[in-house]
Design a protein around this motif. Structure first.
Motif, PDB file in Angstrom:
ATOM      1  N   GLY A 266       0.425  22.074   8.070  1.00  0.00           N
ATOM      2  CA  GLY A 266       0.447  21.393   6.778  1.00  0.00           C
ATOM      3  C   GLY A 266       0.795  22.326   5.638  1.00  0.00           C
ATOM      4  O   GLY A 266       1.207  23.463   5.830  1.00  0.00           O
ATOM      5  N   TYR A 267       0.595  21.807   4.436  1.00  0.00           N
ATOM      6  CA  TYR A 267       0.988  22.529   3.225  1.00  0.00           C
ATOM      7  C   TYR A 267       0.084  23.699   2.900  1.00  0.00           C
ATOM      8  O   TYR A 267       0.534  24.692   2.344  1.00  0.00           O
ATOM      9  N   ILE A 268      -1.222  23.550   3.209  1.00  0.00           N
ATOM     10  CA  ILE A 268      -2.188  24.611   2.900  1.00  0.00           C
ATOM     11  C   ILE A 268      -3.232  24.706   4.006  1.00  0.00           C
ATOM     12  O   ILE A 268      -3.441  23.756   4.751  1.00  0.00           O
TER      13      ILE A 268
ATOM     14  N   CYS B 180      11.738  24.151  -3.803  1.00  0.00           N
ATOM     15  CA  CYS B 180      12.335  23.508  -2.629  1.00  0.00           C
ATOM     16  C   CYS B 180      13.797  23.165  -2.869  1.00  0.00           C
ATOM     17  O   CYS B 180      14.651  23.443  -2.035  1.00  0.00           O
ATOM     18  N   ALA B 181      14.100  22.551  -4.018  1.00  0.00           N
ATOM     19  CA  ALA B 181      15.483  22.197  -4.341  1.00  0.00           C
ATOM     20  C   ALA B 181      15.615  22.046  -5.852  1.00  0.00           C
ATOM     21  O   ALA B 181      14.867  21.289  -6.460  1.00  0.00           O
ATOM     22  N   ALA B 182      16.547  22.785  -6.420  1.00  0.00           N
ATOM     23  CA  ALA B 182      16.868  22.685  -7.848  1.00  0.00           C
ATOM     24  C   ALA B 182      18.101  23.526  -8.106  1.00  0.00           C
ATOM     25  O   ALA B 182      18.324  24.530  -7.425  1.00  0.00           O
ATOM     26  N   GLU B 183      18.875  23.124  -9.081  1.00  0.00           N
ATOM     27  CA  GLU B 183      20.079  23.884  -9.420  1.00  0.00           C
ATOM     28  C   GLU B 183      19.762  25.177 -10.151  1.00  0.00           C
ATOM     29  O   GLU B 183      20.538  26.116 -10.111  1.00  0.00           O
ATOM     30  N   SER B 184      18.625  25.217 -10.851  1.00  0.00           N
ATOM     31  CA  SER B 184      18.261  26.418 -11.597  1.00  0.00           C
ATOM     32  C   SER B 184      16.749  26.504 -11.743  1.00  0.00           C
ATOM     33  O   SER B 184      16.035  25.503 -11.600  1.00  0.00           O
ATOM     34  N   GLU B 185      16.292  27.696 -12.053  1.00  0.00           N
ATOM     35  CA  GLU B 185      14.871  27.899 -12.316  1.00  0.00           C
ATOM     36  C   GLU B 185      14.434  27.047 -13.503  1.00  0.00           C
ATOM     37  O   GLU B 185      13.377  26.413 -13.481  1.00  0.00           O
TER      38      GLU B 185
ATOM     39  N   ALA C 272      -2.533  20.011  -2.354  1.00  0.00           N
ATOM     40  CA  ALA C 272      -1.105  20.295  -2.249  1.00  0.00           C
ATOM     41  C   ALA C 272      -0.318  19.001  -2.144  1.00  0.00           C
ATOM     42  O   ALA C 272      -0.821  17.976  -1.670  1.00  0.00           O
ATOM     43  N   ALA C 273       0.943  19.075  -2.581  1.00  0.00           N
ATOM     44  CA  ALA C 273       1.856  17.934  -2.498  1.00  0.00           C
ATOM     45  C   ALA C 273       3.280  18.436  -2.631  1.00  0.00           C
ATOM     46  O   ALA C 273       3.523  19.544  -3.123  1.00  0.00           O
ATOM     47  N   TYR C 274       4.212  17.622  -2.178  1.00  0.00           N
ATOM     48  CA  TYR C 274       5.625  17.805  -2.500  1.00  0.00           C
ATOM     49  C   TYR C 274       5.994  16.654  -3.399  1.00  0.00           C
ATOM     50  O   TYR C 274       5.527  15.524  -3.213  1.00  0.00           O
ATOM     51  N   ALA C 275       6.805  16.933  -4.423  1.00  0.00           N
ATOM     52  CA  ALA C 275       7.138  15.891  -5.382  1.00  0.00           C
ATOM     53  C   ALA C 275       8.553  16.082  -5.897  1.00  0.00           C
ATOM     54  O   ALA C 275       9.066  17.202  -5.965  1.00  0.00           O
TER      55      ALA C 275
ATOM     56  N   TRP D 265      13.270  19.079  -6.182  1.00  0.00           N
ATOM     57  CA  TRP D 265      12.060  18.906  -5.377  1.00  0.00           C
ATOM     58  C   TRP D 265      11.253  20.181  -5.434  1.00  0.00           C
ATOM     59  O   TRP D 265      11.811  21.275  -5.377  1.00  0.00           O
ATOM     60  N   LEU D 266       9.955  20.020  -5.536  1.00  0.00           N
ATOM     61  CA  LEU D 266       9.112  21.204  -5.534  1.00  0.00           C
ATOM     62  C   LEU D 266       7.809  20.934  -4.810  1.00  0.00           C
ATOM     63  O   LEU D 266       7.351  19.802  -4.718  1.00  0.00           O
ATOM     64  N   GLY D 267       7.258  22.006  -4.286  1.00  0.00           N
ATOM     65  CA  GLY D 267       5.935  21.962  -3.695  1.00  0.00           C
ATOM     66  C   GLY D 267       4.927  22.361  -4.755  1.00  0.00           C
ATOM     67  O   GLY D 267       5.226  23.188  -5.624  1.00  0.00           O
ATOM     68  N   LEU D 268       3.780  21.768  -4.697  1.00  0.00           N
ATOM     69  CA  LEU D 268       2.715  22.052  -5.656  1.00  0.00           C
ATOM     70  C   LEU D 268       1.438  22.381  -4.899  1.00  0.00           C
ATOM     71  O   LEU D 268       1.085  21.674  -3.953  1.00  0.00           O
ATOM     72  N   VAL D 269       0.771  23.444  -5.296  1.00  0.00           N
ATOM     73  CA  VAL D 269      -0.546  23.777  -4.765  1.00  0.00           C
ATOM     74  C   VAL D 269      -1.411  24.047  -5.989  1.00  0.00           C
ATOM     75  O   VAL D 269      -1.263  25.064  -6.659  1.00  0.00           O
TER      76      VAL D 269
END
Length: 173
Positions: free
Chosen positions: A51-53, A86-91, A150-153, A160-164
């Motif tokens: 899992g995520y954590i 996880c996924a993005a064109e830029s910071e 934790a989640a992915y959103a 897309w990003l993961g969050l903890v």
């Protein structure tokens, strides 16, 4: 406060392909990473987290494993959240989407993590004594019990990003 667009405003920890781990600074020497002498190294134990954590014993406390994806990870203290790219064109795009992602997140089950203070986030393959060589992050946290979820959103159609998220629920002592 520095804006996310400012150069150097956010530092990232990265992995060589396995999980990242946040270990209380006081027990770093007890983490052997992939160099363990036993059949299953500490790194193997971290890789086994499903899992995520997940939490793993280290010394007389526990470490938090950020599993599932070896994504670059930053800590945003204003949100009490590790953000995983996880996924993005830029910071800038990724970080601008954090508030919306936090609002939209479908959180997994919480775990409770007792920590004695600051933690070091780094690639779980490295021994704790070498964490400084591994592109680590030091996160200054107060000693206490934390609820961790934790989640992915999605923060947008291509972001897309993961969050903890960490929330202190009680002081230690």
């Amino acid at each position: 406060m520095a804006s996310y667009a400012d150069q150097g405003a956010v530092e990232w920890a990265e992995s060589g392909g396995g999980p990242l781990i946040a270990i209380p600074e006081v027990v770093l020497p007890f983490w052997t990473g992939a160099d363990g002498v036993e059949l299953a190294s500490d790194y193997d134990r971290a890789c086994d987290v499903d899992g995520y954590i997940g939490l793993l014993p280290v010394g007389n406390t526990t470490a938090l494993v950020l599993g599932d994806d070896p994504a670059a990870t930053a800590y945003l203290p204003e949100h009490g959240t590790f953000v995983r790219w996880c996924a993005a064109e830029s910071e800038r795009q990724l970080l601008a989407g954090v508030p919306a992602a936090l609002d939209a997140a479908v959180w997994e089950r919480e775990v409770h993590w007792d920590i004695p203070g600051a933690v070091i986030l780094f690639d779980a393959a490295w021994p704790g004594n070498d964490a400084e060589k591994a592109g680590h992050l030091r996160i200054a946290l107060e000693a206490g019990r934390y609820a961790v979820r934790a989640a992915y959103a999605a923060a947008g159609p291509e972001t897309w990003l993961g969050l903890v998220q960490l929330r202190q629920v009680a002081p230690l002592g």
